[in-house]
Scaffold this active site. Structure first.
Site, PDB file in Angstrom:
ATOM      1  CB  THR A  22      -0.869  -0.043   1.275  1.00 57.71           C
ATOM      2  OG1 THR A  22      -1.869  -1.020   1.081  1.00 57.71           O
ATOM      3  CG2 THR A  22      -1.506   1.280   1.625  1.00 57.71           C
ATOM      4  NE  ARG A  80      -9.835  -5.732   4.509  1.00 58.56           N
ATOM      5  CZ  ARG A  80      -8.686  -5.078   4.432  1.00 58.56           C
ATOM      6  NH1 ARG A  80      -8.435  -4.287   3.417  1.00 58.56           N
ATOM      7  NH2 ARG A  80      -7.790  -5.203   5.368  1.00 58.56           N
ATOM      8  N   GLY A 115     -10.671  -1.645   4.253  1.00 52.96           N
ATOM      9  CA  GLY A 115      -9.546  -1.692   5.188  1.00 52.96           C
ATOM     10  C   GLY A 115      -9.365  -0.385   5.923  1.00 52.96           C
ATOM     11  CG  ASP A 116      -5.414   0.382   7.325  1.00 55.13           C
ATOM     12  OD1 ASP A 116      -5.527  -0.448   6.400  1.00 55.13           O
ATOM     13  OD2 ASP A 116      -4.330   0.918   7.623  1.00 55.13           O
ATOM     14  CB  THR A 153       1.359   0.329   5.078  1.00 58.96           C
ATOM     15  OG1 THR A 153       1.373  -0.908   4.343  1.00 58.96           O
ATOM     16  CG2 THR A 153       2.739   0.543   5.666  1.00 58.96           C
ATOM     17  N   GLY A 154      -0.181  -2.113   6.398  1.00 55.36           N
ATOM     18  CA  GLY A 154      -0.144  -3.398   7.094  1.00 55.36           C
ATOM     19  C   GLY A 154      -1.535  -4.003   7.121  1.00 55.36           C
ATOM     20  N   GLY A 201      -4.983  -4.147   7.729  1.00 51.65           N
ATOM     21  CA  GLY A 201      -5.910  -3.055   8.013  1.00 51.65           C
ATOM     22  C   GLY A 201      -6.752  -3.280   9.246  1.00 51.65           C
TER      23      GLY A 201
HETATM   24  N1  ASP Z   1      -3.594  -1.627   5.064  1.00 55.40           N
HETATM   25  C1  ASP Z   1      -3.986  -2.233   3.818  1.00 55.40           C
HETATM   26  C2  ASP Z   1      -5.275  -2.968   4.005  1.00 55.40           C
HETATM   27  O1  ASP Z   1      -5.414  -3.697   4.969  1.00 55.40           O
HETATM   28  C3  ASP Z   1      -2.970  -3.156   3.259  1.00 55.40           C
HETATM   29  C4  ASP Z   1      -1.576  -2.600   3.162  1.00 55.40           C
HETATM   30  O2  ASP Z   1      -1.179  -1.763   3.939  1.00 55.40           O
HETATM   31  O3  ASP Z   1      -0.858  -3.028   2.267  1.00 55.40           O
HETATM   32  O4  ASP Z   1      -6.119  -2.856   3.165  1.00 55.40           O
END
Ligand code: ASP
Length: 327
Positions: free
Chosen positions: A184, A212, A214-215, A235-236, A238
């Protein structure tokens, strides 16, 4: 040293191209991509442009790059479609915009900005969001790339072997690090006028269920900016950032006097402490009102770059401060 001309303050920008695992064969394109994004965003700042414009431009560059899980090259849903999402926030006014469930908007971050500036809303998804993009003439682009189709195929094989049980992400991460090709993108900036902004854009978690969210498009979770303290992009996984309202939590730490670096480190410790079955997959970037930058992660990598008036070119890396400790 870049010439600061008649600028009032010293601008700075930090960008990320995602947490997760960056495979060695792709690291060069990832590093080049974040460097370019930092350079483009910083050019806006050094000409006296706003932090808001800088983060939009920087994220736009990464959405077009193809190396990242945002815009062109977004991760695919379990049913092989793309549903992109993005958000942007202005620390001066606390105005924010976000868009989600996007099929083919070329730059979701630009749509987030339109939602912020041209509507009375903060978050618009699906057809309604695509309609706003159309009304304001945003470009369309098929976001599905060969790279992500290849990843999707491998991930589906894993799933079909019964080895992709979503609630067991920790074990999964150990056995199949390639699934965590999160990638991301996000940016935070402080401009010469002393305003901060943040933006984040993603295709979302690979093999996510359709619908879905995410964050990344959620204000406070993946993105937050407030001139009273600073700005953050996450990032990570979510679901972790949502449960801890992570970007706002980082800003709250800065509001209480922590530097950007201490704030992101403390927030990763909070993840390590409060989230059971820690997925080891979060990354954070931040800037505080003094222009200090922060970057930390518990994921294998964090692809990121920054640029300031002290540097002649952006610095990029695949790791920042890796935090394994708890609070
Ligand atoms: N945070 C993002 C999500 O969960 C994924 C990512 O950070 O790569 O959608």
């Amino acid at each position: 040293m870049v010439s600061e001309g008649k600028l009032k303050g010293r601008p700075v920008i930090v960008v990320h191209g995602g947490a997760g695992t960056w495979q060695p064969e792709r690291s060069r394109s990832g590093l080049a991509g974040v460097k370019r994004a930092a350079e483009v965003g910083f050019r806006v700042l050094i000409r006296g442009g706003s932090a808001l414009d800088a983060v939009e431009e920087a994220v736009g560059v990464m959405e077009d790059d193809g190396s990242f899980n945002a815009g062109y090259g977004s991760s695919l849903t379990i049913d092989k479609r793309v549903e992109m999402e993005a958000s942007i926030m202005d620390g001066e006014t606390l105005q924010a915009g976000a868009a989600g469930l996007l099929k083919d908007v070329r730059n979701p971050v630009r749509l987030a900005r339109l939602v912020m500036e041209k509507t009375d809303h903060v978050f618009v998804v699906g057809e309604g969001a695509e309609k706003i993009a159309q009304i304001f003439g945003l470009e369309k682009r098929n976001p599905i790339s060969e790279l992500r189709l290849g990843y999707w195929k491998r991930q589906m094989e894993t799933l079909n072997k019964g080895k992709f049980p979503l609630p067991k992400l920790a074990e999964l991460a150990k056995a199949h690090p390639d699934i965590f090709s999160l990638e991301t993108v996000g940016a935070v900036a402080l401009d010469a006028e002393g305003n901060v902004a943040a933006a984040t854009s993603t295709g979302g978690f690979p093999l996510k269920l359709p619908g879905r969210i995410g964050d990344s498009p959620l204000i406070g979770c993946g993105t937050y900016a407030d001139n009273s303290c600073g700005a953050c992009s996450a990032t990570g996984v979510g679901e972790i950032a949502i449960r801890l309202v992570l970007a706002k939590t980082v800003c709250d730490y800065m509001a209480r006097g922590k530097t950007a670096q201490k704030a992101v480190e403390t927030a990763i410790r909070l993840v390590n402490t409060r989230i059971l079955n820690n997925y080891s997959s979060m990354g954070l970037i931040a800037v505080d009102m003094k222009g200090n930058i922060g970057a930390a992660h518990n994921s294998p990598n964090l692809c990121w770059a920054y640029m300031s008036t002290e540097l002649t070119e952006p610095r990029a890396s695949l790791t920042a401060k890796k935090i394994t400790e708890k609070l």
